[in-house]
Write a protein that holds these residues in place. Structure first.
Motif, mmCIF file in Angstrom:
data_model
loop_
_atom_site.group_PDB
_atom_site.id
_atom_site.type_symbol
_atom_site.label_atom_id
_atom_site.label_comp_id
_atom_site.label_asym_id
_atom_site.label_seq_id
_atom_site.Cartn_x
_atom_site.Cartn_y
_atom_site.Cartn_z
ATOM 1 N N SER A 28 11.776 -1.271 6.511
ATOM 2 C CA SER A 28 11.274 -0.398 7.569
ATOM 3 C C SER A 28 12.144 -0.413 8.833
ATOM 4 O O SER A 28 12.433 0.658 9.384
ATOM 5 N N PRO A 29 12.583 -1.567 9.314
ATOM 6 C CA PRO A 29 13.434 -1.543 10.513
ATOM 7 C C PRO A 29 14.751 -0.799 10.303
ATOM 8 O O PRO A 29 15.341 -0.310 11.276
ATOM 9 N N ARG A 30 15.221 -0.697 9.065
ATOM 10 C CA ARG A 30 16.510 -0.065 8.799
ATOM 11 C C ARG A 30 16.394 1.362 8.288
ATOM 12 O O ARG A 30 17.347 2.135 8.408
ATOM 13 N N TYR A 31 15.252 1.695 7.690
ATOM 14 C CA TYR A 31 15.098 3.014 7.089
ATOM 15 C C TYR A 31 13.892 3.770 7.637
ATOM 16 O O TYR A 31 13.386 4.685 6.984
ATOM 17 N N ALA A 32 13.468 3.445 8.821
ATOM 18 C CA ALA A 32 12.332 4.166 9.405
ATOM 19 C C ALA A 32 12.663 5.645 9.594
ATOM 20 O O ALA A 32 11.787 6.513 9.481
ATOM 21 N N TYR A 33 13.927 5.958 9.842
ATOM 22 C CA TYR A 33 14.325 7.357 10.039
ATOM 23 C C TYR A 33 14.203 8.170 8.752
ATOM 24 O O TYR A 33 14.170 9.404 8.781
ATOM 25 N N TYR A 38 6.144 1.816 9.472
ATOM 26 C CA TYR A 38 5.028 0.875 9.328
ATOM 27 C C TYR A 38 4.149 1.028 10.558
ATOM 28 O O TYR A 38 4.547 0.701 11.672
ATOM 29 N N ASN A 39 2.935 1.560 10.328
ATOM 30 C CA ASN A 39 2.042 1.883 11.439
ATOM 31 C C ASN A 39 1.181 0.718 11.909
ATOM 32 O O ASN A 39 0.192 0.934 12.615
ATOM 33 N N ASN A 40 1.551 -0.506 11.509
ATOM 34 C CA ASN A 40 0.807 -1.705 11.925
ATOM 35 C C ASN A 40 -0.697 -1.570 11.669
ATOM 36 O O ASN A 40 -1.503 -1.658 12.605
ATOM 37 N N PRO A 41 -1.094 -1.364 10.414
ATOM 38 C CA PRO A 41 -2.530 -1.273 10.131
ATOM 39 C C PRO A 41 -3.223 -2.606 10.379
ATOM 40 O O PRO A 41 -2.581 -3.671 10.397
ATOM 41 N N GLN A 42 -4.517 -2.560 10.566
ATOM 42 C CA GLN A 42 -5.282 -3.781 10.793
ATOM 43 C C GLN A 42 -5.199 -4.705 9.579
ATOM 44 O O GLN A 42 -4.969 -4.263 8.451
ATOM 45 N N THR A 43 -5.405 -5.980 9.825
ATOM 46 C CA THR A 43 -5.295 -6.975 8.759
ATOM 47 C C THR A 43 -6.234 -6.664 7.598
ATOM 48 O O THR A 43 -5.860 -6.804 6.422
ATOM 49 N N MET A 44 -7.459 -6.219 7.918
ATOM 50 C CA MET A 44 -8.414 -5.920 6.863
ATOM 51 C C MET A 44 -7.926 -4.762 5.995
ATOM 52 O O MET A 44 -8.130 -4.752 4.774
ATOM 53 N N PHE A 336 12.286 15.095 4.809
ATOM 54 C CA PHE A 336 13.646 14.550 4.853
ATOM 55 C C PHE A 336 14.592 15.464 5.623
ATOM 56 O O PHE A 336 15.797 15.192 5.686
ATOM 57 N N HIS A 337 14.047 16.568 6.158
ATOM 58 C CA HIS A 337 14.781 17.472 7.049
ATOM 59 C C HIS A 337 16.058 18.009 6.416
ATOM 60 O O HIS A 337 17.079 18.198 7.083
ATOM 61 N N ASN A 338 15.979 18.260 5.113
ATOM 62 C CA ASN A 338 17.132 18.799 4.402
ATOM 63 C C ASN A 338 16.626 19.733 3.300
ATOM 64 O O ASN A 338 16.041 19.272 2.317
#
Length: 454
Positions: A28-33, A38-44, A336-338
């Motif tokens: 995710s940090p490298r391919y978020a574009y 990763y929308n940081n969902p709740q733990t549950m 994917f804007h293509n």
């Protein structure tokens, strides 16, 4: 058996954990574009996603009871588990709706497995065709297709590195655009039917000439359009062949732990050696995570837009298609804007695009019926042959709709070749599938006692 089942369940838990950690902290940090956000969902919510992603393994047989078992194991590992996880990571739809879609995938997978696994196999009449006539026709078609491909792509065939595949693909796409549509069909059939059948038959009966032709054919196929899946199908089939001879009763657990090791090793190699996502880009992102992301993209779009009802496919003459391009290019343009990107997705994403939740269930039942037909055809044929013929189709099914899988990818043609395939020579020994879904040694004209494996 209980220990093997426990190891399989633990393996499923670790597999989901490894996917989660790899996705959140490396991909995710490298391919978020590219959409791997990763929308940081709740733990549950993460816990619910884990549970839904692990549960399908409970309905899968640990060993290879029927040839179709290998398809469902790879669909679970490559599509079901990643799709359920990534749905909860990237979806912006209401939580209850996302949960309903994830549960629908689980139920659809369960129904398809049950339809293929528990329906009694049909005793298909045996077609008596001379071995010489069968293989003469096969090699005649093989040579005709080969000549057609070589003449169509003359001067453009080249074995390129994995870094230059897109340039070769663009050249191949230009050739397809200037030739009749049949060229695209025979190109796919050459790699996913004819070469696969040569490799599977050669490995099943230790016929090195057939194996050599299959390997050479897949390399030639790669030199045309740089299809990495076809190229890697060769070592993939070799690994499966070796695994069946030692670990057939624990095949599911074996491939699961193997994929866990593949993910871990890929990330470690990129972190320690390449300093960038080189191995992970194909071994993890392309094979495992991309099918899950495309499922989420198809769900996101078609949950708020009109369904297609297969109006771009076999119902095109009955229903008007509501969009200006087919779903893969539609998703490619929006997410994917293509507009040139063909975002081919798996059968469940395609089923949802055509008829929502009902479409997901429907395509699963059809898949179960197709796999039941395949198992019935391979009922009295060597088990290694039946499983190996599904190796590459298993991967293709994780990236194609069911109708594309049957027609363009050639699985219907593969069924016909296997249906009319003559029996092996009497002195040849083959591992076969029995009617009771146990793996037995079928010895023709041999005094060696039979052995059964459960």
């Amino acid at each position: 058996m209980r220990l093997t089942r426990l190891l399989t369940f633990v393996g499923a838990f670790l597999y989901v954990c490894v996917i989660h950690l790899c996705y959140v902290y490396y991909v995710s940090p490298r391919y978020a574009y590219k959409g791997f956000i990763y929308n940081n969902p709740q733990t549950m919510i993460v816990v619910v996603a884990f549970v839904l992603a692990i549960l399908p393994v409970l309905v899968l047989p640990i060993g290879i009871s029927r040839p179709s078992t290998v398809v469902y194991w790879f669909l679970y590992l490559w599509v079901v588990a990643p799709s359920i996880l990534i749905l909860f990571y990237v979806s912006t739809r209401p939580l209850w709706h996302t949960f309903a879609f994830a549960v629908t995938i689980w139920v659809a997978f369960f129904l398809s497995v049950c339809a293929s696994r528990f329906l009694p196999l049909y005793s298909i009449p045996r077609f008596r065709i001379q071995r010489t006539a069968y293989w003469s026709l096969f090699f005649l078609m093989y040579v005709v297709i080969l000549l057609y491909l070589v003449t169509s792509f003359a001067g453009q065939m080249k074995v390129v590195s994995l870094n230059d595949v897109y340039r070769l693909r663009l050249q191949a796409r230009e050739v397809f655009a200037t030739h009749p549509p049949i060229l695209a069909y025979v190109f796919n059939w050459y790699g996913s039917v004819f070469n696969v059948l040569l490799l599977a038959y050669g490995l099943a009966y230790w016929k090195l000439f057939y194996v050599f032709l299959g390997v050479a054919g897949q390399i030639l196929h790669y030199s045309i359009a740089a299809n990495k899946a076809v190229l890697f199908s060769v070592p993939f089939m070799l690994i499966i062949s070796a695994s069946l001879k030692r670990w057939r009763a624990r095949f599911g657990a074996l491939i699961m732990w193997g994929l866990i090791g593949m993910i871990v090793v890929s990330v470690l190699m990129d972190v320690l050696l390449f300093k960038r996502p080189y191995v992970t880009a194909f071994a993890v992102v392309r094979v495992i995570l991309m099918p899950g992301l495309l499922t989420a993209d198809y769900y996101d779009f078609f949950s708020t837009h009109q369904w297609a009802y297969w109006s771009y496919s076999f119902l095109r003459y009955l229903i008007v298609y509501p969009y200006d391009r087919e779903p893969p290019f539609l998703i490619g343009q929006i997410y994917f804007h293509n507009p040139a990107t063909s975002a081919n997705a798996n059968l469940w994403a395609d089923g949802f695009a055509n008829a929502g939740f009902v479409g997901v269930i429907l395509v699963s039942l059809v898949l179960g019926f197709i796999m039941w037909i395949y198992d019935s055809i391979m009922r009295n044929k060597p088990a290694v042959l039946g499983v190996l013929c599904l190796a590459l189709p298993s991967f293709l099914l994780s990236n194609a709709s069911l109708q594309t899988f049957m027609s363009t990818k050639g699985f219907a043609l593969l069924l016909l070749w296997l249906l009319f395939m003559p029996d092996p020579l009497k002195h040849q020994v083959g591992l076969r599938f029995s009617d009771r879904e146990e793996i037995t040694w079928s010895l023709q004209h041999s005094t060696r006692p039979k052995r059964s494996y459960t």
